[in-house]
Design an enzyme around this catalytic site. Sequence first.
Site, PDB file in Angstrom:
ATOM      1  N   LEU A 159     -20.730  -4.326  -7.131  1.00  0.00           N
ATOM      2  CA  LEU A 159     -19.357  -3.947  -6.784  1.00  0.00           C
ATOM      3  C   LEU A 159     -18.817  -5.019  -5.851  1.00  0.00           C
ATOM      4  O   LEU A 159     -19.564  -5.561  -5.026  1.00  0.00           O
ATOM      5  CB  LEU A 159     -19.306  -2.588  -6.072  1.00  0.00           C
ATOM      6  CG  LEU A 159     -19.500  -1.306  -6.882  1.00  0.00           C
ATOM      7  CD1 LEU A 159     -19.400  -0.102  -5.947  1.00  0.00           C
ATOM      8  CD2 LEU A 159     -18.494  -1.190  -7.998  1.00  0.00           C
ATOM      9  N   ASP A 160     -17.524  -5.319  -5.955  1.00  0.00           N
ATOM     10  CA  ASP A 160     -16.907  -6.233  -5.008  1.00  0.00           C
ATOM     11  C   ASP A 160     -17.076  -5.680  -3.596  1.00  0.00           C
ATOM     12  O   ASP A 160     -17.127  -4.463  -3.388  1.00  0.00           O
ATOM     13  CB  ASP A 160     -15.421  -6.405  -5.307  1.00  0.00           C
ATOM     14  CG  ASP A 160     -15.163  -7.113  -6.620  1.00  0.00           C
ATOM     15  OD1 ASP A 160     -16.081  -7.799  -7.111  1.00  0.00           O
ATOM     16  OD2 ASP A 160     -14.048  -6.978  -7.155  1.00  0.00           O
ATOM     17  N   ARG A 161     -17.118  -6.574  -2.642  1.00  0.00           N
ATOM     18  CA  ARG A 161     -17.313  -6.165  -1.253  1.00  0.00           C
ATOM     19  C   ARG A 161     -16.244  -5.177  -0.796  1.00  0.00           C
ATOM     20  O   ARG A 161     -16.526  -4.218  -0.078  1.00  0.00           O
ATOM     21  CB  ARG A 161     -17.298  -7.406  -0.358  1.00  0.00           C
ATOM     22  CG  ARG A 161     -17.515  -7.120   1.119  1.00  0.00           C
ATOM     23  CD  ARG A 161     -17.552  -8.403   1.919  1.00  0.00           C
ATOM     24  NE  ARG A 161     -17.807  -8.160   3.333  1.00  0.00           N
ATOM     25  CZ  ARG A 161     -17.944  -9.109   4.243  1.00  0.00           C
ATOM     26  NH1 ARG A 161     -17.832 -10.380   3.879  1.00  0.00           N
ATOM     27  NH2 ARG A 161     -18.185  -8.810   5.506  1.00  0.00           N
ATOM     28  N   ARG A 261      -8.898  -5.553 -11.213  1.00  0.00           N
ATOM     29  CA  ARG A 261      -7.872  -6.087 -10.322  1.00  0.00           C
ATOM     30  C   ARG A 261      -6.950  -7.067 -11.049  1.00  0.00           C
ATOM     31  O   ARG A 261      -5.727  -7.013 -10.897  1.00  0.00           O
ATOM     32  CB  ARG A 261      -8.547  -6.765  -9.128  1.00  0.00           C
ATOM     33  CG  ARG A 261      -9.377  -5.800  -8.301  1.00  0.00           C
ATOM     34  CD  ARG A 261     -10.410  -6.506  -7.444  1.00  0.00           C
ATOM     35  NE  ARG A 261      -9.794  -7.300  -6.387  1.00  0.00           N
ATOM     36  CZ  ARG A 261     -10.500  -8.028  -5.510  1.00  0.00           C
ATOM     37  NH1 ARG A 261     -11.837  -8.035  -5.577  1.00  0.00           N
ATOM     38  NH2 ARG A 261      -9.880  -8.735  -4.579  1.00  0.00           N
TER      39      ARG A 261
END
Length: 331
Positions: A159-161, A261
Amino acid sequence: MRSIPPQKPAEADSPSDTWNPSGGVQFLTVPDELAGQRIDNFLQARLKGVPRSRIYRILRKGEVRVNKGRVKAEYKLVAGDVVRVPPIRAAEQTPAPVAGEQLRQLVKESILYDDNGLMVINKPAGLAVHGGSGVRLGLIEVLRQMYPQSRFIELVHRLDRDTSGAIMVARKRAVLQHVQSELRNGQIGKSYLALAVGKWPRGRRLVEAPLRKNTLKSGERMVSVHPEGKPSETRFQLLERFKAATLVSAVPVTGRTHQIRVHAQFVGCPLAGDAKYTPDVTNREFRSRGLKRLFLHSASVRCSLPSGERVHVEAPLPGELEALLKKLREE
């Protein structure tokens, strides 16, 4: 066809499962939970401070032996294999930081599922999944410090930070291989909640747009829609409309970096709080409403275990995101 090393020898030295960078020739025994791992990855995980290029060189030259036989980098280990590691110098490394009690407690309270070799954690936003690129302590390092008795703890996916929510971690190699195989075959169910800026186009349920990674001069990684990019597909469902935004559910069919995104940005509705893909002026408007992070949350994951058992875990929306939705409903 993989190379098969000769039968296991009776070594005079007593094999262990840890490598001592100050030792001479050493013999490491492969534990059950690491059966099936490639020899190059096995060495990389243990020879901390040794460049990967050096590991491949000692494999090519035959300095690494498995059960006294030469093996190639792609050889898959068997439980009980004895790996001979030659004397090798490791670069000096700064000790990894130790997770504080507050961070450990936060991660412990975020565990949603822990059984049959699989963990699902409701990852807080701002916590990287692993160290690297200026981050020395991530979720996986914290978990390894919390469970030092566990020989195997690996991320199933990432997962993205800045993204919160459900992330899967394997505590058994068989589970990792099984679930990652499901990921590659599109059999994993992953659903996200996202707040898109503006009015989501009616009827826009599918976004198919190829994505390509770009690295800026500053070193920042960005992703853009490009004809030469990798095929990428996201399914969206409109959940709730507000005056300034739209709450959507997003299911990534492919798993590209920043996919949800960038696909949201592509249709003209970037995600609220996205420092990379949303205009600063827009983000300031949402900060005034109390949003201090990216509004993207991994809401649920579904997979099966090697036994055939199905696992479905939902991650509650964090309080700060719930508070924003309440404020938007009141506008």
